[in-house]
Scaffold this motif. Sequence first.
Motif, PDB file in Angstrom:
ATOM      1  N   THR A  28       0.834  -1.209   0.000  1.00 14.58           N
ATOM      2  CA  THR A  28       0.000   0.000   0.000  1.00 14.58           C
ATOM      3  C   THR A  28       0.864   1.252   0.000  1.00 14.58           C
ATOM      4  O   THR A  28       0.586   2.219  -0.724  1.00 14.58           O
ATOM      5  CB  THR A  28      -0.943  -0.015   1.219  1.00 14.58           C
ATOM      6  N   ALA A  31      -5.492   2.144  -4.144  1.00  5.11           N
ATOM      7  CA  ALA A  31      -6.315   1.573  -5.213  1.00  5.11           C
ATOM      8  C   ALA A  31      -5.686   0.286  -5.757  1.00  5.11           C
ATOM      9  O   ALA A  31      -6.328  -0.767  -5.837  1.00  5.11           O
ATOM     10  CB  ALA A  31      -6.495   2.601  -6.337  1.00  5.11           C
ATOM     11  N   LYS A  32      -4.409   0.383  -6.116  1.00  3.66           N
ATOM     12  CA  LYS A  32      -3.730  -0.789  -6.700  1.00  3.66           C
ATOM     13  C   LYS A  32      -3.526  -1.885  -5.647  1.00  3.66           C
ATOM     14  O   LYS A  32      -3.673  -3.070  -5.940  1.00  3.66           O
ATOM     15  CB  LYS A  32      -2.392  -0.335  -7.282  1.00  3.66           C
ATOM     16  N   MET A  66      -5.359  -2.568  -3.001  1.00  2.67           N
ATOM     17  CA  MET A  66      -6.647  -3.247  -2.781  1.00  2.67           C
ATOM     18  C   MET A  66      -6.943  -4.213  -3.934  1.00  2.67           C
ATOM     19  O   MET A  66      -7.383  -5.351  -3.712  1.00  2.67           O
ATOM     20  CB  MET A  66      -7.785  -2.220  -2.686  1.00  2.67           C
ATOM     21  N   ASP A  67      -6.705  -3.770  -5.141  1.00  3.02           N
ATOM     22  CA  ASP A  67      -6.939  -4.590  -6.330  1.00  3.02           C
ATOM     23  C   ASP A  67      -6.136  -5.895  -6.222  1.00  3.02           C
ATOM     24  O   ASP A  67      -6.667  -7.009  -6.359  1.00  3.02           O
ATOM     25  CB  ASP A  67      -6.533  -3.753  -7.552  1.00  3.02           C
ATOM     26  N   LEU A  68      -4.834  -5.767  -5.919  1.00  4.65           N
ATOM     27  CA  LEU A  68      -3.973  -6.958  -5.864  1.00  4.65           C
ATOM     28  C   LEU A  68      -4.323  -7.859  -4.688  1.00  4.65           C
ATOM     29  O   LEU A  68      -4.399  -9.087  -4.831  1.00  4.65           O
ATOM     30  CB  LEU A  68      -2.500  -6.528  -5.762  1.00  4.65           C
ATOM     31  N   THR A  81      -8.174  -9.330  -5.073  1.00  2.42           N
ATOM     32  CA  THR A  81      -8.455 -10.256  -6.185  1.00  2.42           C
ATOM     33  C   THR A  81      -7.403 -11.356  -6.296  1.00  2.42           C
ATOM     34  O   THR A  81      -7.650 -12.392  -6.885  1.00  2.42           O
ATOM     35  CB  THR A  81      -8.493  -9.532  -7.553  1.00  2.42           C
ATOM     36  N   ARG A 134      -4.854 -11.175  -8.139  1.00  4.95           N
ATOM     37  CA  ARG A 134      -4.330 -11.237  -9.506  1.00  4.95           C
ATOM     38  C   ARG A 134      -2.835 -10.883  -9.546  1.00  4.95           C
ATOM     39  O   ARG A 134      -2.316 -10.269  -8.626  1.00  4.95           O
ATOM     40  CB  ARG A 134      -5.123 -10.282 -10.418  1.00  4.95           C
ATOM     41  N   GLU A 174       3.393  -3.067 -15.583  1.00  6.69           N
ATOM     42  CA  GLU A 174       2.433  -2.475 -14.648  1.00  6.69           C
ATOM     43  C   GLU A 174       3.117  -2.175 -13.308  1.00  6.69           C
ATOM     44  O   GLU A 174       2.867  -1.138 -12.681  1.00  6.69           O
ATOM     45  CB  GLU A 174       1.243  -3.430 -14.441  1.00  6.69           C
ATOM     46  N   CYS A 182       3.297   1.578 -11.595  1.00 11.51           N
ATOM     47  CA  CYS A 182       2.702   1.951 -10.305  1.00 11.51           C
ATOM     48  C   CYS A 182       3.760   2.158  -9.223  1.00 11.51           C
ATOM     49  O   CYS A 182       3.422   2.401  -8.065  1.00 11.51           O
ATOM     50  CB  CYS A 182       1.641   0.934  -9.876  1.00 11.51           C
TER      51      CYS A 182
END
Length: 257
Positions: free
Chosen positions: A147, A153-154, A156-158, A161, A163, A169, A173
Amino acid sequence: MTYETLIVETVGRVGVIRLNRPKALNALNSTLADELRAAFAAFEQDDGIGCIVVTGSEKAFAAGADIKEMAPRSFIDNFSANYMANWDSPARSRKPSIAAVAGFALGGGCELAMQCDLIIAADNARFGQPEITLGIVPGLGGTQRMTRAVGKAKAMDLVLTGRMMDAAEAERCGLVSRVVPLAELMDVAMTAAETIASMSLPAVMTAKELVQRAHELPLAEGLRFERRAFHALFGTDGQREGMQAFLEKRKPQFNRA
Ligand code: CAA
């Protein structure tokens, strides 16, 4: 010392640690964590070492903590042993470290890379925190360092999910400082490490500590801490040599004391 899970060598003033559990894609188990601690401690005590490179194989930096070792563990096993509390050798080390990452850097592997001071990635690198897919959460800093490195944002996404993200990428970031072709990864990482290791060691160790503190301190405290450290380095041979060399238009020769 001989290692079961690592290949450890010294190249000039650079300590190189290669994770070496190829059959398990360099998954981190307790033996590997113990050996990593021993290798870092040895380099930490060695005045001849100015920077440490941590790397894996072309296929995997590390595919996470060893799931076979973790699967039978209970809450009380983990709590009593404070499991993984000391799996943070690069972060604890006062000397700087570079993660040279090719292939998978997942879960604890991604977290180990983030414990290093900078990450140089091969173009085949893939980063992720897939713990959620195992019914758990990251336990070696994946929610905290990720974080801080890439923003909410990124992260939380990782983390939610599970992914993976590719090297491009990860560079976009801000997780990695450089992406290079796989064939050049070790050359680039070693050149960066040699450059760092050629500087005045007290200045390098102080710089590492200061940037680490930027994540922890309020700005005013961080700036005060930085100014004190800046003042203190004027008591080192490195400052005298660095500035004298500039004035005499020659390359500095730091004696690292
Ligand atoms: N732990 C133990 N063994 C692992 C492993 C891990 N984290 N990752 C891979 N392996 C082993 C596999 O079991 C396999 O061994 P066998 O041949 O004996 O079955 C071998 O490595 C090769 O793996 P795959 O056949 O799965 O290789 P692949 O190329 O098809 O897939 C992969 C690669 C996508 C990385 C896949 O192996 C994978 O998803 N691994 C697990 C990733 C993961 O979930 N990591 C998080 C672990 S939890 C954690 O790290 C907690 C924490 O925060 C500290």
